[in-house]
Write an enzyme that holds these catalytic residues in place. Structure first.
Site, PDB file in Angstrom:
ATOM      1  CE1 TYR A 199      27.564  -6.944 -13.610  1.00  0.00           C
ATOM      2  CE2 TYR A 199      26.237  -7.889 -11.835  1.00  0.00           C
ATOM      3  CZ  TYR A 199      27.248  -7.038 -12.264  1.00  0.00           C
ATOM      4  OH  TYR A 199      27.941  -6.282 -11.338  1.00  0.00           O
ATOM      5  CE1 TYR A 251      11.325  -7.003 -12.569  1.00  0.00           C
ATOM      6  CE2 TYR A 251      13.540  -7.383 -11.721  1.00  0.00           C
ATOM      7  CZ  TYR A 251      12.689  -6.756 -12.613  1.00  0.00           C
ATOM      8  OH  TYR A 251      13.193  -5.889 -13.540  1.00  0.00           O
ATOM      9  CD  GLU A 272      24.203  -9.407  -8.994  1.00  0.00           C
ATOM     10  OE1 GLU A 272      23.819 -10.069  -9.947  1.00  0.00           O
ATOM     11  OE2 GLU A 272      23.789  -8.263  -8.735  1.00  0.00           O
ATOM     12  CE  LYS A 289      32.074  -7.218 -12.091  1.00  0.00           C
ATOM     13  NZ  LYS A 289      32.871  -5.994 -12.441  1.00  0.00           N
ATOM     14  CB  ALA A 305      31.411  -3.706 -15.594  1.00  0.00           C
ATOM     15  N   PRO A 311      14.109 -14.140 -14.590  1.00  0.00           N
ATOM     16  CG  PRO A 311      14.238 -14.480 -16.898  1.00  0.00           C
ATOM     17  CD  PRO A 311      14.048 -13.405 -15.869  1.00  0.00           C
ATOM     18  CG  LEU A 361      14.636  -2.082  -5.819  1.00  0.00           C
ATOM     19  CD1 LEU A 361      13.420  -2.356  -6.700  1.00  0.00           C
ATOM     20  CD2 LEU A 361      14.753  -3.153  -4.745  1.00  0.00           C
ATOM     21  CB  ALA A 368      33.079   3.506 -23.297  1.00  0.00           C
ATOM     22  CB  THR A 391      29.258  -8.083  -8.027  1.00  0.00           C
ATOM     23  OG1 THR A 391      27.970  -8.420  -7.526  1.00  0.00           O
ATOM     24  CG2 THR A 391      29.505  -8.948  -9.254  1.00  0.00           C
TER      25      THR A 391
HETATM   26  P1  NAD Z   1      27.522   1.692 -13.877  1.00  0.00           P
HETATM   27  O1  NAD Z   1      26.755   0.886 -14.870  1.00  0.00           O
HETATM   28  O2  NAD Z   1      26.852   2.821 -13.175  1.00  0.00           O
HETATM   29  O3  NAD Z   1      28.846   2.296 -14.550  1.00  0.00           O
HETATM   30  C1  NAD Z   1      29.647   1.560 -15.428  1.00  0.00           C
HETATM   31  C2  NAD Z   1      30.562   2.544 -16.146  1.00  0.00           C
HETATM   32  O4  NAD Z   1      31.418   1.796 -17.035  1.00  0.00           O
HETATM   33  C3  NAD Z   1      29.805   3.563 -17.015  1.00  0.00           C
HETATM   34  O5  NAD Z   1      30.302   4.855 -16.781  1.00  0.00           O
HETATM   35  C4  NAD Z   1      30.095   3.109 -18.441  1.00  0.00           C
HETATM   36  O6  NAD Z   1      30.121   4.194 -19.375  1.00  0.00           O
HETATM   37  C5  NAD Z   1      31.472   2.474 -18.283  1.00  0.00           C
HETATM   38  N1  NAD Z   1      31.750   1.480 -19.335  1.00  0.00           N
HETATM   39  C6  NAD Z   1      30.956   0.470 -19.744  1.00  0.00           C
HETATM   40  N2  NAD Z   1      31.552  -0.219 -20.731  1.00  0.00           N
HETATM   41  C7  NAD Z   1      32.760   0.359 -20.934  1.00  0.00           C
HETATM   42  C8  NAD Z   1      33.842   0.084 -21.800  1.00  0.00           C
HETATM   43  N3  NAD Z   1      33.790  -0.930 -22.689  1.00  0.00           N
HETATM   44  N4  NAD Z   1      34.947   0.863 -21.732  1.00  0.00           N
HETATM   45  C9  NAD Z   1      35.013   1.892 -20.846  1.00  0.00           C
HETATM   46  N5  NAD Z   1      34.014   2.210 -20.010  1.00  0.00           N
HETATM   47  C10 NAD Z   1      32.897   1.443 -20.048  1.00  0.00           C
HETATM   48  O7  NAD Z   1      28.086   0.616 -12.838  1.00  0.00           O
HETATM   49  P2  NAD Z   1      28.347   0.715 -11.270  1.00  0.00           P
HETATM   50  O8  NAD Z   1      27.106   0.342 -10.552  1.00  0.00           O
HETATM   51  O9  NAD Z   1      29.017   1.995 -10.973  1.00  0.00           O
HETATM   52  O10 NAD Z   1      29.379  -0.496 -11.085  1.00  0.00           O
HETATM   53  C11 NAD Z   1      30.783  -0.271 -11.232  1.00  0.00           C
HETATM   54  C12 NAD Z   1      31.513  -1.583 -10.986  1.00  0.00           C
HETATM   55  O11 NAD Z   1      31.206  -2.063  -9.683  1.00  0.00           O
HETATM   56  C13 NAD Z   1      31.109  -2.696 -11.963  1.00  0.00           C
HETATM   57  O12 NAD Z   1      32.270  -3.415 -12.322  1.00  0.00           O
HETATM   58  C14 NAD Z   1      30.169  -3.563 -11.152  1.00  0.00           C
HETATM   59  O13 NAD Z   1      30.204  -4.903 -11.580  1.00  0.00           O
HETATM   60  C15 NAD Z   1      30.734  -3.400  -9.760  1.00  0.00           C
HETATM   61  N6  NAD Z   1      29.760  -3.568  -8.659  1.00  0.00           N
HETATM   62  C16 NAD Z   1      28.588  -2.869  -8.665  1.00  0.00           C
HETATM   63  C17 NAD Z   1      27.695  -3.024  -7.607  1.00  0.00           C
HETATM   64  C18 NAD Z   1      26.399  -2.235  -7.536  1.00  0.00           C
HETATM   65  O14 NAD Z   1      25.589  -2.486  -6.637  1.00  0.00           O
HETATM   66  N7  NAD Z   1      26.161  -1.265  -8.410  1.00  0.00           N
HETATM   67  C19 NAD Z   1      27.991  -3.909  -6.554  1.00  0.00           C
HETATM   68  C20 NAD Z   1      29.213  -4.615  -6.583  1.00  0.00           C
HETATM   69  C21 NAD Z   1      30.084  -4.423  -7.655  1.00  0.00           C
HETATM   70  P1  TYD Z   2      18.916  -4.520  -8.821  1.00  0.00           P
HETATM   71  O1  TYD Z   2      18.924  -3.125  -8.300  1.00  0.00           O
HETATM   72  O2  TYD Z   2      18.693  -4.739 -10.289  1.00  0.00           O
HETATM   73  O3  TYD Z   2      20.283  -5.205  -8.327  1.00  0.00           O
HETATM   74  P2  TYD Z   2      20.760  -6.749  -8.390  1.00  0.00           P
HETATM   75  O4  TYD Z   2      19.961  -7.472  -9.403  1.00  0.00           O
HETATM   76  O5  TYD Z   2      22.166  -6.564  -8.800  1.00  0.00           O
HETATM   77  O6  TYD Z   2      20.589  -7.297  -6.992  1.00  0.00           O
HETATM   78  O7  TYD Z   2      17.801  -5.346  -8.064  1.00  0.00           O
HETATM   79  C1  TYD Z   2      17.782  -5.465  -6.652  1.00  0.00           C
HETATM   80  C2  TYD Z   2      16.662  -6.399  -6.284  1.00  0.00           C
HETATM   81  O8  TYD Z   2      15.418  -5.795  -6.650  1.00  0.00           O
HETATM   82  C3  TYD Z   2      16.714  -7.731  -7.038  1.00  0.00           C
HETATM   83  O9  TYD Z   2      16.297  -8.781  -6.163  1.00  0.00           O
HETATM   84  C4  TYD Z   2      15.735  -7.552  -8.158  1.00  0.00           C
HETATM   85  C5  TYD Z   2      14.680  -6.625  -7.548  1.00  0.00           C
HETATM   86  N1  TYD Z   2      13.997  -5.741  -8.518  1.00  0.00           N
HETATM   87  C6  TYD Z   2      12.598  -5.741  -8.585  1.00  0.00           C
HETATM   88  O10 TYD Z   2      11.896  -6.462  -7.845  1.00  0.00           O
HETATM   89  N2  TYD Z   2      12.009  -4.915  -9.500  1.00  0.00           N
HETATM   90  C7  TYD Z   2      12.720  -4.130 -10.351  1.00  0.00           C
HETATM   91  O11 TYD Z   2      12.114  -3.416 -11.192  1.00  0.00           O
HETATM   92  C8  TYD Z   2      14.159  -4.136 -10.262  1.00  0.00           C
HETATM   93  C9  TYD Z   2      15.004  -3.283 -11.158  1.00  0.00           C
HETATM   94  C10 TYD Z   2      14.746  -4.960  -9.312  1.00  0.00           C
END
Ligand code: NAD
Ligand code: TYD
Length: 351
Positions: free
Chosen positions: A158, A215, A134, A162, A81, A287, A198, A32, A132
């Site tokens: 979030y 944080y 989480e 998930k 997502a 939080p 982060l 999207a 994830t």
């Molecule tokens: P991101 O936020 O970088 O990318 C999400 C993508 O989804 C974006 O390109 C956005 O445009 C698209 N999107 C959002 N809403 C949409 C919709 N309604 N329809 C179509 N497209 C849509 O996320 P990411 O970090 O690449 O994570 C991808 C997946 O992996 C997610 O499902 C997330 O929960 C999971 N995940 C992420 C991590 C992480 O550390 N980033 C870890 C474990 C799992």
């Molecule tokens: P983040 O990258 O948001 O991933 P997640 O919440 O999915 O683990 O954050 C990673 C860790 O860093 C998390 O414990 C929150 C902390 N954090 C900070 O301390 N300061 C920040 O500005 C951000 C974005 C995250």
């Protein structure tokens, strides 16, 4: 061909780059393009039919049905997502809309399409849901890592969205026999990650000389994995995973946030000795901030022979090099809406 949702985001685009390097099968990328979806992430992919991009929303059932009927994918890899915990706390609605309702619409559209295919295609079809760690909530410092059998106990909107999506995926498998797979991964880092998370946030703020917001006490532990290792695991699960099963994916690189920030900063200083000095600001805790995430990855290692290959130090160094080497990408994503988010979320940290 395969259909990827969310392929313009961080992990999805890395997955598509890997797919196009390693496979010849075409990939259709449905995204999207929210603030986190970025067409720049798709640069340098092969032209023509091997990668096709469609802008669309997974909540749009009519569009999904038409797309599936036209392209007839043999598998769906579902990344799309809303993903940032702090944004989910500030406004959970879009997380429920996309992560829960959107996932259900996608599941239902896939089920309808799948029912209309022949028996061999039905058996071979896969719906891989990318989830994830989480969803499990929070672990104490010395607790054993979660296994795939641990109960889901999410703490923030979030994670809850998930977890709800994970339950729906399981329900579609048990109720309708849809051949689903779930992966649950730890914190990813690497090229093309939006700098609200982060690691890229620290890189951007170190280069700009602005304070790094930590944080609470910064003692929260995360298990970090390079995105390339995660994407390799997804290929393995897609190819060899057993329908109805879930698999953990993690980098075996547990560290607390302050330790990670210091490690990253030292690597950056080695590359940019002229960078402004690191400044850390302890700010109010998030939080419901989960203290620790850790996953047992024995199942994917035993059953599918996957292991992470990229160590944390080498992976962080390569990530810094990518951001230093792509200043245009960075300046485009850190304009306008990004600055507004940073200003509204963190306020003035200069004091
Ligand atoms: P991101 O936020 O970088 O990318 C999400 C993508 O989804 C974006 O390109 C956005 O445009 C698209 N999107 C959002 N809403 C949409 C919709 N309604 N329809 C179509 N497209 C849509 O996320 P990411 O970090 O690449 O994570 C991808 C997946 O992996 C997610 O499902 C997330 O929960 C999971 N995940 C992420 C991590 C992480 O550390 N980033 C870890 C474990 C799992
Ligand atoms: P983040 O990258 O948001 O991933 P997640 O919440 O999915 O683990 O954050 C990673 C860790 O860093 C998390 O414990 C929150 C902390 N954090 C900070 O301390 N300061 C920040 O500005 C951000 C974005 C995250």
């Amino acid at each position: 061909m395969i259909l990827v949702t969310g392929g313009a985001g961080f992990i999805g685009s890395n997955f598509i780059h890997l797919w196009c390097r390693e496979r010849h099968e075409p990939v259709l990328n449905l995204d999207a393009l929210t603030y986190a979806g970025n067409p720049d992430n798709l640069e340098a992919l092969p032209a023509g039919n091997r990668h096709r991009f469609v802008r669309g929303d997974i909540r749009d059932a009519g569009m999904l049905q038409a797309l599936l009927a036209e392209h007839r994918p043999r598998a769906v890899v579902h990344f799309a997502a809303h993903t940032h915990v702090d944004r989910a706390i500030a406004g959970p609605d879009s997380f429920i809309d996309t992560n829960v309702l959107g996932t259900q619409r996608l599941l239902e559209s896939c089920r309808q399409y799948w029912l209309g295919t022949d028996a061999a295609s039905r058996r071979g079809f896969r719906f891989l849901h990318v989830s994830t760690d989480e969803v499990y909530g929070s672990l104490s410092a010395h607790a054993q890592p979660w296994t795939e059998a641990s109960p889901l106990a999410p703490h923030n909107p979030y994670a809850a969205s998930k977890a709800a999506a994970d339950h729906l995926v399981q329900a579609y498998h048990h109720t309708y026999g849809l051949p689903t797979l779930i992966t649950r991964c730890g914190n990813n880092y690497g090229p093309r990650q939006f700098p609200e998370k982060l690691i890229p946030l620290v890189i951007v703020r170190r280069l700009a000389g602005t304070p790094i917001p930590v944080y609470g006490d910064g003692g929260q532990q995360r298990d970090w994995i390079h995105v390339e290792d995660h994407c390799q695991a997804l290929l393995r699960v897609l190819d060899q995973g057993r329908p109805g099963e879930s698999y953990h994916v993690a980098g075996h690189a547990e560290t607390d946030n302050l330790g990670l920030i210091r490690q990253l900063s030292a690597l950056l200083d080695a590359r940019r000795p002229d960078a402004p000095v690191m400044r850390i600001r302890h700010v109010a805790d998030r939080p419901a901030h989960d203290r620790r995430y850790a996953l047992d990855t024995g199942k994917i290692e035993r059953e599918l022979g996957w292991r992470p290959r990229i160590g944390l130090d080498a992976g962080l160094a390569a990530t810094i090099d990518w951001y230093l080497g792509n200043p245009d990408w960075l300046s485009r994503v850190t304009s306008g809406a990004y600055r507004e988010w940073v200003a509204s979320h963190y306020g003035d940290l200069s004091a």
